[in-house]
Design a protein around this motif. Sequence first.
Motif, PDB file in Angstrom:
ATOM      1  N   MET A 192       2.822  35.212   1.611  1.00  6.63           N
ATOM      2  CA  MET A 192       1.668  34.506   1.051  1.00  6.63           C
ATOM      3  C   MET A 192       0.963  33.713   2.146  1.00  6.63           C
ATOM      4  SD  MET A 192       1.812  32.148  -2.337  1.00  6.63           S
ATOM      5  CE  MET A 192       1.049  30.587  -2.100  1.00  6.63           C
ATOM      6  N   ALA A 193      -0.382  33.787   2.175  1.00  3.01           N
ATOM      7  CA  ALA A 193      -1.138  33.100   3.238  1.00  3.01           C
ATOM      8  C   ALA A 193      -1.009  31.583   3.111  1.00  3.01           C
ATOM      9  CB  ALA A 193      -2.599  33.508   3.157  1.00  3.01           C
ATOM     10  N   GLU A 194      -0.960  30.913   4.282  1.00  5.63           N
ATOM     11  CA  GLU A 194      -0.841  29.448   4.264  1.00  5.63           C
ATOM     12  C   GLU A 194      -2.168  28.831   3.799  1.00  5.63           C
ATOM     13  OE1 GLU A 194      -0.072  26.133   7.575  1.00  5.63           O
ATOM     14  OE2 GLU A 194       1.211  27.909   7.746  1.00  5.63           O
ATOM     15  N   GLN A 195      -2.062  27.812   2.980  1.00  2.00           N
ATOM     16  CA  GLN A 195      -3.252  27.174   2.430  1.00  2.00           C
ATOM     17  C   GLN A 195      -3.957  26.344   3.516  1.00  2.00           C
ATOM     18  OE1 GLN A 195      -2.355  24.368  -0.664  1.00  2.00           O
ATOM     19  NE2 GLN A 195      -4.066  25.031  -1.899  1.00  2.00           N
ATOM     20  N   SER A 196      -5.319  26.353   3.515  1.00  2.00           N
ATOM     21  CA  SER A 196      -6.050  25.548   4.509  1.00  2.00           C
ATOM     22  C   SER A 196      -5.914  24.063   4.174  1.00  2.00           C
ATOM     23  CB  SER A 196      -7.524  25.941   4.519  1.00  2.00           C
ATOM     24  OG  SER A 196      -8.137  25.487   3.333  1.00  2.00           O
ATOM     25  N   VAL A 197      -6.102  23.219   5.199  1.00  2.00           N
ATOM     26  CA  VAL A 197      -5.970  21.762   4.979  1.00  2.00           C
ATOM     27  C   VAL A 197      -6.969  21.266   3.928  1.00  2.00           C
ATOM     28  CG1 VAL A 197      -6.213  19.478   6.073  1.00  2.00           C
ATOM     29  CG2 VAL A 197      -4.909  21.285   7.213  1.00  2.00           C
ATOM     30  N   PRO A 198      -8.294  21.612   4.039  1.00  2.00           N
ATOM     31  CA  PRO A 198      -9.223  21.110   3.010  1.00  2.00           C
ATOM     32  C   PRO A 198      -8.807  21.526   1.600  1.00  2.00           C
ATOM     33  CG  PRO A 198     -10.449  22.055   4.855  1.00  2.00           C
ATOM     34  CD  PRO A 198      -9.004  22.396   5.086  1.00  2.00           C
ATOM     35  N   ALA A 199      -8.354  22.758   1.459  1.00  2.00           N
ATOM     36  CA  ALA A 199      -7.957  23.231   0.124  1.00  2.00           C
ATOM     37  C   ALA A 199      -6.717  22.492  -0.368  1.00  2.00           C
ATOM     38  CB  ALA A 199      -7.692  24.737   0.177  1.00  2.00           C
ATOM     39  N   GLU A 200      -5.797  22.238   0.541  1.00  2.00           N
ATOM     40  CA  GLU A 200      -4.564  21.532   0.175  1.00  2.00           C
ATOM     41  C   GLU A 200      -4.859  20.093  -0.271  1.00  2.00           C
ATOM     42  OE1 GLU A 200      -1.679  21.255   3.343  1.00  2.00           O
ATOM     43  OE2 GLU A 200      -0.229  20.217   2.058  1.00  2.00           O
ATOM     44  N   VAL A 201      -5.732  19.430   0.496  1.00  2.00           N
ATOM     45  CA  VAL A 201      -6.091  18.039   0.134  1.00  2.00           C
ATOM     46  C   VAL A 201      -6.718  18.016  -1.252  1.00  2.00           C
ATOM     47  CG1 VAL A 201      -7.663  16.127   0.686  1.00  2.00           C
ATOM     48  CG2 VAL A 201      -6.373  17.237   2.511  1.00  2.00           C
ATOM     49  N   SER A 202      -7.694  18.884  -1.448  1.00  2.00           N
ATOM     50  CA  SER A 202      -8.407  18.909  -2.723  1.00  2.00           C
ATOM     51  C   SER A 202      -7.462  19.222  -3.883  1.00  2.00           C
ATOM     52  CB  SER A 202      -9.537  19.935  -2.652  1.00  2.00           C
ATOM     53  OG  SER A 202     -10.207  19.977  -3.871  1.00  2.00           O
ATOM     54  N   GLU A 203      -6.597  20.196  -3.679  1.00  2.00           N
ATOM     55  CA  GLU A 203      -5.691  20.601  -4.753  1.00  2.00           C
ATOM     56  C   GLU A 203      -4.716  19.476  -5.113  1.00  2.00           C
ATOM     57  OE1 GLU A 203      -3.810  24.556  -4.297  1.00  2.00           O
ATOM     58  OE2 GLU A 203      -2.046  23.556  -5.124  1.00  2.00           O
ATOM     59  N   LYS A 204      -4.160  18.835  -4.071  1.00  2.00           N
ATOM     60  CA  LYS A 204      -3.173  17.777  -4.343  1.00  2.00           C
ATOM     61  C   LYS A 204      -3.815  16.562  -5.008  1.00  2.00           C
ATOM     62  CE  LYS A 204       0.477  19.045  -1.178  1.00  2.00           C
ATOM     63  NZ  LYS A 204       1.184  18.857   0.082  1.00  2.00           N
ATOM     64  N   LEU A 205      -5.026  16.226  -4.582  1.00  2.00           N
ATOM     65  CA  LEU A 205      -5.683  15.064  -5.190  1.00  2.00           C
ATOM     66  C   LEU A 205      -6.146  15.377  -6.613  1.00  2.00           C
ATOM     67  CD1 LEU A 205      -7.812  13.582  -2.257  1.00  2.00           C
ATOM     68  CD2 LEU A 205      -5.577  12.868  -3.043  1.00  2.00           C
ATOM     69  N   SER A 206      -6.570  16.604  -6.819  1.00  2.00           N
ATOM     70  CA  SER A 206      -7.055  16.986  -8.161  1.00  2.00           C
ATOM     71  C   SER A 206      -5.951  16.904  -9.209  1.00  2.00           C
ATOM     72  CB  SER A 206      -7.625  18.405  -8.138  1.00  2.00           C
ATOM     73  OG  SER A 206      -8.717  18.448  -7.264  1.00  2.00           O
ATOM     74  N   ALA A 207      -4.721  16.989  -8.754  1.00  2.00           N
ATOM     75  CA  ALA A 207      -3.592  16.945  -9.691  1.00  2.00           C
ATOM     76  C   ALA A 207      -3.304  15.512 -10.154  1.00  2.00           C
ATOM     77  CB  ALA A 207      -2.353  17.524  -9.014  1.00  2.00           C
ATOM     78  N   LEU A 208      -3.916  14.526  -9.503  1.00  2.00           N
ATOM     79  CA  LEU A 208      -3.624  13.127  -9.831  1.00  2.00           C
ATOM     80  C   LEU A 208      -4.496  12.627 -10.972  1.00  2.00           C
ATOM     81  CD1 LEU A 208      -3.545  11.811  -6.162  1.00  2.00           C
ATOM     82  CD2 LEU A 208      -1.570  12.375  -7.599  1.00  2.00           C
ATOM     83  N   SER A 209      -4.004  11.597 -11.633  1.00  2.00           N
ATOM     84  CA  SER A 209      -4.802  11.037 -12.722  1.00  2.00           C
ATOM     85  C   SER A 209      -5.901  10.121 -12.165  1.00  2.00           C
ATOM     86  CB  SER A 209      -3.902  10.269 -13.687  1.00  2.00           C
ATOM     87  OG  SER A 209      -3.204   9.287 -12.984  1.00  2.00           O
ATOM     88  N   VAL A 210      -6.910   9.881 -13.010  1.00  2.00           N
ATOM     89  CA  VAL A 210      -8.041   9.021 -12.629  1.00  2.00           C
ATOM     90  C   VAL A 210      -7.518   7.639 -12.250  1.00  2.00           C
ATOM     91  CG1 VAL A 210     -10.176   7.968 -13.487  1.00  2.00           C
ATOM     92  CG2 VAL A 210      -9.591  10.289 -14.155  1.00  2.00           C
ATOM     93  N   ALA A 211      -8.181   7.024 -11.276  1.00  2.00           N
ATOM     94  CA  ALA A 211      -7.856   5.670 -10.808  1.00  2.00           C
ATOM     95  C   ALA A 211      -6.548   5.600 -10.034  1.00  2.00           C
ATOM     96  CB  ALA A 211      -7.852   4.671 -11.970  1.00  2.00           C
ATOM     97  N   SER A 212      -6.124   6.748  -9.540  1.00  2.00           N
ATOM     98  CA  SER A 212      -4.896   6.742  -8.733  1.00  2.00           C
ATOM     99  C   SER A 212      -5.170   6.175  -7.347  1.00  2.00           C
ATOM    100  CB  SER A 212      -4.367   8.165  -8.556  1.00  2.00           C
ATOM    101  OG  SER A 212      -3.907   8.663  -9.760  1.00  2.00           O
TER     102      SER A 212
END
Lengths: 191, 255
Positions: free
Chosen positions: A1-21
């Motif tokens: 599986m291809a390694e995820q790019s840094v921008p995509a990783e940041v966005s994905e990890k932050l998107s998983a968080l709840s509002v006001a985190s």
Amino acid sequence: MAEQSVPAEVSEKLSALSVASAVALHLKADQYFDAIQGLIDRFATKKDLEVVYVTSTIPSQSILNAMEALEIPVEHIWFVDCISQIMMSQAKRHPHSIAVESPTMLENIMLKVEFLLRKNPERSALVVLDSINSLAIHNNTKILSEFLHILVNNLRARGAYTVIISMQEYETDEIRNMLVLVSDEAVELGA
Amino acid sequence: MPAKERDDSERERCVTGIDAIDHILNGGIPRGNTVLVSGSVGTGKTSICIEFLIRGALDGENSLYLSVTEPTDKLLENVIPFDFFDERLTKQGKLQFVDLPKIYEELGIDKEDMDFKEARLLASRIASIVEEQKIQRLVLDSVTSVCYRIKDQERIRDFLLRLGTVLSEKGCTSLLVSEIRSTEEGYSRWGVEEALADGVIVTGNLERRGDLLRTLQVVKMRGTTHSRAKYVLDLTTSGVLLVPLLKGGSVAGGG
């Protein structure tokens, strides 16, 4: 599986968080601009957030130049620049950038963040603190912890996301402890 | 038996509209209070006072600024261009600016040194303007300049007592600007102003490791409990903003 790019990783990890985190984003120096791209171009755009970017690491103009090169629109990005004034550089400032005289004026950083959030009260916000390591050069741990505690709680009460950037190469135990105390989550890139 | 906690809801409030100050005062200035806004030059006294009046006028309260030291047209040129200022407020008379020297002239007060009679005449004239115009918020900028012309402490006491009493009776909440030197002890030039005022708000400059911070502290406010902590102030187009002064643990001066 291809390694995820840094921008995509940041966005994905932050998107998983709840509002006001409040998030401590631990990254390596060579991931810096990619992480900013992920934060602003992907995460903030996707969530339609107003961005207040507090920079004490490099002048806001350098970040703006990088954004221009990456074709990232800056309409909803505002800078609190704590470093240009102390460097005695750049007489002309971008209209989206407000100066704080020195990174030691922590109260003034809070005031400028508050001012910018009040300018667009109807929009949700992301506040980026870049970086805890550069602020730690100019401030002792006690006052810096107090600053983070007040700022993060204030932003949490407003429903804003807070991202505190920490460069892994410059992290000390004191910085790590401080981040654990104020953040809801720690995100480590490539982990 | 434990002491009864003061009930802050007992007195009607004049909500200043400056969020942080209302927060510090647990809802605003008790209506009718006469408050000394004291500080050295460049600490934000006039900006605080003008925002207080504009916010009041926007909320439908008749507001009056009495200028002693600076003609109002010059003052308005130099004041912060607040985002929330609406020119219609002055056109509709909700927000009025009056130069006190014009009132001196009208009353025939032409001597540099005001006697008892003249000082009382001035207090009565201000009271009658407040009554006629139904003024609910008043700023006198500055009370120090007026006191300079009254000179004698006893006459100053008499003037301030009369003024404070009539304004309070009419439910007018007033801010009296007090100019002090940065090195001065106390909160007023003559010493009597702070004793007679219902409240004292102090603005100042704090130097910390070479940085100069504007600060604000509520030292006294009758009729409400309030924070007595020091805050850092910023004067912005969105209005006066405050955040707590960081203490840096127990390190003096924040390390």
